[in-house]
Design a protein around this motif. Structure first.
Motif, mmCIF file in Angstrom:
data_model
loop_
_atom_site.group_PDB
_atom_site.id
_atom_site.type_symbol
_atom_site.label_atom_id
_atom_site.label_comp_id
_atom_site.label_asym_id
_atom_site.label_seq_id
_atom_site.Cartn_x
_atom_site.Cartn_y
_atom_site.Cartn_z
ATOM 1 N N GLY A 1 13.333 2.825 -3.375
ATOM 2 C CA GLY A 1 13.550 2.703 -1.931
ATOM 3 C C GLY A 1 13.074 1.437 -1.263
ATOM 4 N N THR A 2 12.703 0.425 -2.048
ATOM 5 C CA THR A 2 12.006 -0.732 -1.478
ATOM 6 C C THR A 2 12.837 -1.484 -0.439
ATOM 7 O OG1 THR A 2 10.918 -0.951 -3.619
ATOM 8 C CG2 THR A 2 10.623 -2.747 -2.069
ATOM 9 N N ILE A 3 14.127 -1.730 -0.709
ATOM 10 C CA ILE A 3 14.957 -2.486 0.244
ATOM 11 C C ILE A 3 15.040 -1.740 1.575
ATOM 12 C CG2 ILE A 3 17.308 -3.274 0.763
ATOM 13 C CD1 ILE A 3 17.626 -3.873 -2.245
ATOM 14 N N LEU A 4 15.311 -0.452 1.519
ATOM 15 C CA LEU A 4 15.453 0.338 2.745
ATOM 16 C C LEU A 4 14.132 0.429 3.502
ATOM 17 C CD1 LEU A 4 17.700 3.207 1.331
ATOM 18 C CD2 LEU A 4 18.422 1.255 2.724
ATOM 19 N N ILE A 5 13.046 0.605 2.775
ATOM 20 C CA ILE A 5 11.737 0.697 3.422
ATOM 21 C C ILE A 5 11.383 -0.617 4.116
ATOM 22 C CG2 ILE A 5 9.248 0.923 2.984
ATOM 23 C CD1 ILE A 5 10.057 2.919 0.702
ATOM 24 N N GLU A 6 11.586 -1.742 3.422
ATOM 25 C CA GLU A 6 11.279 -3.043 4.032
ATOM 26 C C GLU A 6 12.171 -3.313 5.244
ATOM 27 O OE1 GLU A 6 8.826 -5.262 3.346
ATOM 28 O OE2 GLU A 6 8.011 -3.859 1.879
ATOM 29 N N ALA A 7 13.457 -2.958 5.143
ATOM 30 C CA ALA A 7 14.378 -3.156 6.275
ATOM 31 C C ALA A 7 13.947 -2.311 7.465
ATOM 32 C CB ALA A 7 15.803 -2.797 5.848
ATOM 33 N N ALA B 1 12.536 -7.898 -1.435
ATOM 34 C CA ALA B 1 13.325 -6.924 -0.667
ATOM 35 C C ALA B 1 13.319 -7.281 0.818
ATOM 36 C CB ALA B 1 12.771 -5.522 -0.876
ATOM 37 N N ALA B 2 12.156 -7.683 1.338
ATOM 38 C CA ALA B 2 12.070 -8.092 2.749
ATOM 39 C C ALA B 2 12.917 -9.329 3.004
ATOM 40 C CB ALA B 2 10.615 -8.358 3.125
ATOM 41 N N SER B 3 12.919 -10.266 2.052
ATOM 42 C CA SER B 3 13.745 -11.473 2.188
ATOM 43 C C SER B 3 15.220 -11.111 2.266
ATOM 44 C CB SER B 3 13.510 -12.416 1.002
ATOM 45 O OG SER B 3 12.165 -12.791 0.914
ATOM 46 N N MET B 4 15.658 -10.182 1.413
ATOM 47 C CA MET B 4 17.051 -9.750 1.425
ATOM 48 C C MET B 4 17.419 -9.141 2.774
ATOM 49 S SD MET B 4 17.104 -8.080 -2.400
ATOM 50 C CE MET B 4 18.726 -7.326 -2.260
ATOM 51 N N ALA B 5 16.536 -8.334 3.326
ATOM 52 C CA ALA B 5 16.801 -7.714 4.625
ATOM 53 C C ALA B 5 16.828 -8.757 5.738
ATOM 54 C CB ALA B 5 15.751 -6.652 4.920
ATOM 55 N N LEU B 6 15.905 -9.711 5.708
ATOM 56 C CA LEU B 6 15.859 -10.747 6.743
ATOM 57 C C LEU B 6 17.097 -11.649 6.684
ATOM 58 C CD1 LEU B 6 12.069 -11.681 6.543
ATOM 59 C CD2 LEU B 6 13.234 -10.660 8.510
ATOM 60 N N GLY C 1 0.792 -1.220 0.000
ATOM 61 C CA GLY C 1 0.000 0.000 0.000
ATOM 62 C C GLY C 1 0.825 1.271 0.000
ATOM 63 N N TYR C 2 2.158 1.151 0.131
ATOM 64 C CA TYR C 2 2.975 2.359 0.166
ATOM 65 C C TYR C 2 3.602 2.697 -1.182
ATOM 66 C CZ TYR C 2 7.137 -0.719 0.607
ATOM 67 O OH TYR C 2 8.112 -1.670 0.411
ATOM 68 N N ARG C 3 3.574 1.769 -2.141
ATOM 69 C CA ARG C 3 4.283 2.015 -3.402
ATOM 70 C C ARG C 3 3.303 2.006 -4.570
ATOM 71 N NH1 ARG C 3 9.173 -1.786 -5.587
ATOM 72 N NH2 ARG C 3 7.456 -2.969 -6.471
ATOM 73 N N GLU C 4 2.777 3.177 -4.891
ATOM 74 C CA GLU C 4 1.854 3.282 -6.019
ATOM 75 C C GLU C 4 2.608 3.340 -7.345
ATOM 76 O OE1 GLU C 4 -0.950 6.408 -5.520
ATOM 77 O OE2 GLU C 4 -1.451 5.815 -3.478
ATOM 78 N N VAL C 5 3.809 3.922 -7.302
ATOM 79 C CA VAL C 5 4.637 4.005 -8.507
ATOM 80 C C VAL C 5 6.044 3.527 -8.165
ATOM 81 C CG1 VAL C 5 3.384 5.832 -9.688
ATOM 82 C CG2 VAL C 5 5.103 6.441 -7.986
ATOM 83 N N ALA C 6 6.776 3.084 -9.174
ATOM 84 C CA ALA C 6 8.122 2.576 -8.951
ATOM 85 C C ALA C 6 9.009 2.959 -10.118
ATOM 86 C CB ALA C 6 8.091 1.054 -8.781
ATOM 87 N N GLY C 7 10.302 2.629 -10.011
ATOM 88 C CA GLY C 7 11.259 2.947 -11.055
ATOM 89 C C GLY C 7 11.186 1.977 -12.213
ATOM 90 N N ALA C 8 12.243 1.974 -13.033
ATOM 91 C CA ALA C 8 12.240 1.200 -14.278
ATOM 92 C C ALA C 8 12.281 -0.304 -14.049
ATOM 93 C CB ALA C 8 13.421 1.629 -15.142
ATOM 94 N N ALA C 9 12.982 -0.762 -13.016
ATOM 95 C CA ALA C 9 13.095 -2.202 -12.748
ATOM 96 C C ALA C 9 12.789 -2.448 -11.280
ATOM 97 C CB ALA C 9 14.502 -2.697 -13.104
ATOM 98 N N PRO C 10 11.505 -2.359 -10.897
ATOM 99 C CA PRO C 10 11.157 -2.430 -9.471
ATOM 100 C C PRO C 10 11.391 -3.809 -8.871
ATOM 101 C CG PRO C 10 9.174 -2.472 -10.808
ATOM 102 C CD PRO C 10 10.311 -2.215 -11.744
ATOM 103 N N LEU C 11 11.853 -3.800 -7.635
ATOM 104 C CA LEU C 11 12.067 -5.022 -6.866
ATOM 105 C C LEU C 11 10.810 -5.282 -6.045
ATOM 106 C CD1 LEU C 11 14.587 -6.928 -6.224
ATOM 107 C CD2 LEU C 11 14.839 -5.551 -4.155
ATOM 108 N N LYS C 12 10.312 -6.523 -6.080
ATOM 109 C CA LYS C 12 9.112 -6.844 -5.311
ATOM 110 C C LYS C 12 9.380 -6.668 -3.818
ATOM 111 C CE LYS C 12 5.563 -10.000 -7.006
ATOM 112 N NZ LYS C 12 5.172 -11.397 -7.188
ATOM 113 N N GLU C 13 8.374 -6.156 -3.122
ATOM 114 C CA GLU C 13 8.519 -5.913 -1.698
ATOM 115 C C GLU C 13 8.845 -7.186 -0.927
ATOM 116 O OE1 GLU C 13 5.587 -2.805 -3.274
ATOM 117 O OE2 GLU C 13 6.218 -4.838 -3.747
ATOM 118 N N THR C 14 8.257 -8.320 -1.335
ATOM 119 C CA THR C 14 8.516 -9.588 -0.657
ATOM 120 C C THR C 14 9.970 -10.022 -0.822
ATOM 121 O OG1 THR C 14 7.519 -10.577 -2.631
ATOM 122 C CG2 THR C 14 6.174 -10.503 -0.644
#
Length: 372
Positions: free
Chosen positions: A201-207, A178-183, A163-176
């Motif tokens: 900002g997805t990796i930083l936001i999920e972390a 990104a969360a896996s990478m942080a975990l 619900g926080y990412r309505e738009v993204a860049g050219a090659a967006p990373l899925k939030e799930t």
């Protein structure tokens, strides 16, 4: 009501999803390719949809049986008491997939399953006609090596839609992902975290959400909330508990990207996710990146040529990243890329690596733990 539940996930992430479920208190987990099966009730459906960071969906498993003919598929589906969950006006939407199975025509399988579900519903409700104007029940018929699994989706739009990412860049990373990478990195918020190719900002936001213990599904709704069998009080209780679980941890995260447009997106996304005050986003070319901090983490998904970037530029970026690693001896580096010569360009063999999929692209997650 108790159910057999399935948390689906991308290949390579199942073990992380399983650990999430264990941390939520679930036991007797069955981990398979792309899914983790466990037992639960309505409250557990609400908890898992609200809290799981790496799962794609939470499904109710209605049946599992072998079928090598359309008649076996029909009878196996007919034997299920669909009316115990689906109301008389429920909209029954059937999807399907078939892998390495005798019944390989997915449209035919979907049609047969829909007919069998309707026949089962006729017995329950003693009627020959269903308006299907009520809440949606997405039924999936998944056939793998002639074993049929019938499920109903409780999630609706995938769990990556926080619900926080309505738009993204050219090659967006899925939030799930990104969360896996942080975990996997085990970053807890006690050290500086930098993503020098942060995009939206997805990796930083999920972390940051993990460190703050913000439930990823707290600010969205789920399709099963429209079902008459799901009590509103259950969801109210789960959301109230999730809000109370957010901690007051302070932390510092930095995101850099060469594109000022995506940096503006990243700031807005972080604000919507409730972590904007902890993340500083700046427009910067990675070639200008440096830090004097003695210790920290870099978690990043740099360009790797599959979607964006020119090969020569990418190789120079990886060489520069390796030079930074040699200079920042106490830092931990976590890099996701599909580039098969990454380690050679980086100049170091990873302490660990893990196969992960970014969409359909096979990648490796290279993990460097620094000098301890």
């Amino acid at each position: 009501m108790n159910y057999s539940l399935i948390a689906t996930s991308t290949f390579g992430i199942e073990a992380i999803t399983s650990k999430e479920l264990k941390d939520l208190g679930y036991e007797d987990l069955n981990v398979e390719n792309g899914r983790v099966t466990f037992e639960g009730d309505d409250m557990d459906i609400a908890i898992c949809n609200t809290w799981l960071r790496t799962a794609d969906r939470v499904l109710i498993k209605m049946a599992e049986f072998k079928a090598e003919s359309f008649e076996e598929l029909f009878q196996g589906t007919l034997a299920v008491d669909w009316g115990s969950l689906i109301p008389v006006d429920g909209k029954m939407h059937v999807t399907g997939k078939s892998i390495k199975s005798t019944l390989h025509s997915v449209p035919d399988c979907q049609s047969i399953v829909k007919k069998a579900v309707v026949e089962s519903m006729k017995r329950t409700y003693n009627t020959d006609w269903f308006s299907e104007e009520g809440p949606v029940y997405k039924i999936e018929v998944a056939i793998l090596k002639d074993i049929v699994t019938l499920t109903i989706d409780t999630t609706g739009p995938g769990l990556h839609k926080r619900g926080y990412r309505e738009v993204a860049g050219a090659a967006p990373l899925k939030e799930t992902l990104a969360a896996s990478m942080a975990l996997i990195s085990k970053w807890k918020g006690d050290n500086l975290l930098i993503d020098p190719f942060c995009g939206s900002g997805t990796i930083l936001i999920e972390a940051a959400m993990i460190a703050k213990n913000i439930a990823p599904g707290l600010n969205r709704s789920f399709v099963c909330e429209t079902w008459p069998t799901m009590e509103k009080e259950v969801w109210d209780q789960v959301r109230e508990g999730a809000r109370a679980s957010i901690n007051d941890k302070d932390m510092a995260l930095l995101g850099y990207d060469i594109d000022s447009r995506v940096i503006r997106m990243a700031r807005e996304n972080a604000r919507k996710a409730g972590v904007g005050e902890y993340i500083t986003f700046q427009v910067m070319d990675f070639n200008d990146f440096s830090t004097k901090r003695n210790k920290g983490f870099i978690i990043t998904n740099p360009p790797y040529g599959e979607r964006i970037g020119v090969e020569k530029d990418i190789e120079e970026l990886y060489e520069k990243l390796g030079l930074d690693y040699r200079r920042l001896k106490n830092w931990e580096f976590y890099v996701l890329t599909s580039y098969d010569r990454f380690e050679r360009l980086f100049g170091h063999k990873a302490d660990k690596n893990r196969k992960l999929y970014n969409g359909r692209i096979q990648c490796y997650y290279y993990q460097y733990f620094g000098e301890k």
